[in-house]
Design an enzyme around this catalytic site. Structure first.
Site: not given
Ligand code: 3PG
Ligand code: MG
Length: 412
Positions: A348, A195, A371, A37
């Site tokens: 991730g 889930k 996300g 990133r």
């Molecule tokens: C992530 O790594 O999913 C993003 O940087 C968002 O982070 P967050 O889920 O803590 O908002």
């Protein structure tokens, strides 16, 4: 796309504020586990520095308590990483919301974890107004956080004199939009997770669009149970069986299918040294849990992916962190790599699997979003992008031409 882009603007002498996503993983010893990133943000930074802007950049890291930033929440390791990538020191500025720090044209400073600022999470317009006072151009290059409606992502984009998308944001939206607007068919999506309940909207939305929905993890187990399989002690949600059947019907309405394994790898413990056995999926022995897909399923999945026109990948099909349960995800990664389909991947776990099985070169587009990638697939409007679009609609009134600023770029 109807928003301003960084490349549209004249930045010479301007005070440019970049919102990046430096929410990066760390090893147990505190060292950076992955700098993807950070590297992905370098084009935005270099563009602004080369254009002669005074550049401030910030990001969130983790989910700290506002107003009480702990040492572990600090972006200090990111400042170090940026310094070595750019070849010169990048100062880290604390308590920056009222300005009062110096940065000259052609220089870069990193502003400490923006989630430490009171009002960030609540998208507070008063915090945005304070920050907007010391910036000329706002750049959002944080695709990975574009699904959050927080001050430096949303309110600040509305309050800044000029707001635009950075090159990473633009590239992500272009690549994902192109893959999903007119995908080469068949379109296969791989979605895994523990889930069904937390991914219900994405599963429902994908059910309407994709030809093959490949499921993994606890989600797959719930769908197996909905088909009448005995899943033993496997992670699954008995309350969501109807939802699973509804999603299967939704796919069937347009000729799509849910892909589930015909055989699995089971164990009686969730441990790297557990006794792993292949088993057919219909009658998983009581007391054992499904931790990977089996050999026949690996072949069948590879066949499905070889015939796909587009593949969207989010999530592993087994507990690939443990060698005993890694074969399914390895086969999945290899099948995507070998497929002639246009492939995009994000999240991730998926990025970790891509690194572990060394298939990064063969994936057509790897997103920095987890996300945000899912929210995009779901078809929901990302709040950070919505703010940039709002600004573009009001552009002729508010920001054209890019205003000339009386003040010196140096902030003090
Ligand atoms: C992530 O790594 O999913 C993003 O940087 C968002 O982070 P967050 O889920 O803590 O908002
Ligand atoms: Mg997250």
């Amino acid at each position: 796309m109807n928003f301003l882009r960084l490349s549209d603007l004249d930045l010479a002498g301007k005070r440019v504020f970049i919102r990046a996503d430096f929410n990066v993983p760390f090893n147990a010893d505190g060292s950076l586990a992955d700098d993807t990133r950070i590297r992905a943000t370098l084009p935005a930074i270099r563009h602004c520095l080369d254009a002669g802007a005074a550049v401030m950049i910030t990001s969130h890291l983790g989910r700290p308590v506002e107003g009480a930033l702990a040492a572990a929440d600090s972006l200090a390791p990111v400042a170090d990483a940026l310094s070595s990538l750019l070849g010169h020191p990048v100062p880290l500025v604390k308590d920056w919301t009222d300005g009062g720090f110096g940065v000259r044209a052609g220089e870069l400073v990193l502003l400490e974890n923006c989630r430490g600022n009171v009002g960030e999470k609540a998208d507070d317009p008063r915090l945005a107004a304070r920050i907007a006072r010391f910036i000329d151009v706002y750049v959002n290059d944080a695709f990975g956080t574009a699904h959050r409606k927080e001050c430096t992502l949303h309110a600040l984009a509305l309050a800044a004199p000029v707001a635009c998308a950075g090159p990473l944001m633009t590239a992500e939206l272009d690549a994902l939009g192109r893959a999903l607007a007119h995908p080469a068919r068949p379109l296969a999506a791989i979605v895994a997770g523990s889930k069904v309940s937390t991914k219900l909207t994405i599963l429902e939305s994908l059910a309407a669009k994709v030809d093959v929905l490949v499921l993994g993890g606890g989600i797959a187990n719930t769908f197996l149970a909905a088909r009448g399989c005995e899943v033993g002690a496997s992670l699954h949600e008995p309350d969501l069986l109807d939802a699973a059947r509804r999603i299967e019907r939704r796919l069937a309405e347009h000729g799509g299918v849910v892909w589930l394994p015909e055989d699995v790898v089971v164990a009686d413990r969730f441990a790297p040294d557990a006794d792993a056995r292949n088993h057919d999926t219909e009658h998983v022995p009581p007391g054992t849990m499904i931790l990977d897909i089996g050999p026949q399923s690996r072949d069948s999945l590879a066949g499905v992916l070889a015939r796909a026109g587009t593949i969207v990948w989010n999530g592993p099909v087994g507990v690939f962190e443990m060698d005993a349960f890694a074969a399914g995800t390895r086969a999945l990664a290899s099948a995507i790599a070998a497929s002639p389909a246009y492939s995009i991947a994000g999240g991730g776990d998926t990025l970790a699997a891509i690194a572990r099985f060394d298939v990064g070169e063969q994936i057509d587009y790897i997103s920095t979003g987890g996300g945000a990638f899912l929210a995009f697939l779901e078809g929901s409007e990302l709040p950070a992008v919505a703010a940039l679009r709002t600004r573009a609609r009001t552009a002729s009134r508010r920001i054209e031409p890019v205003p000339q600023f009386e003040h010196e770029p140096e902030l003090s």
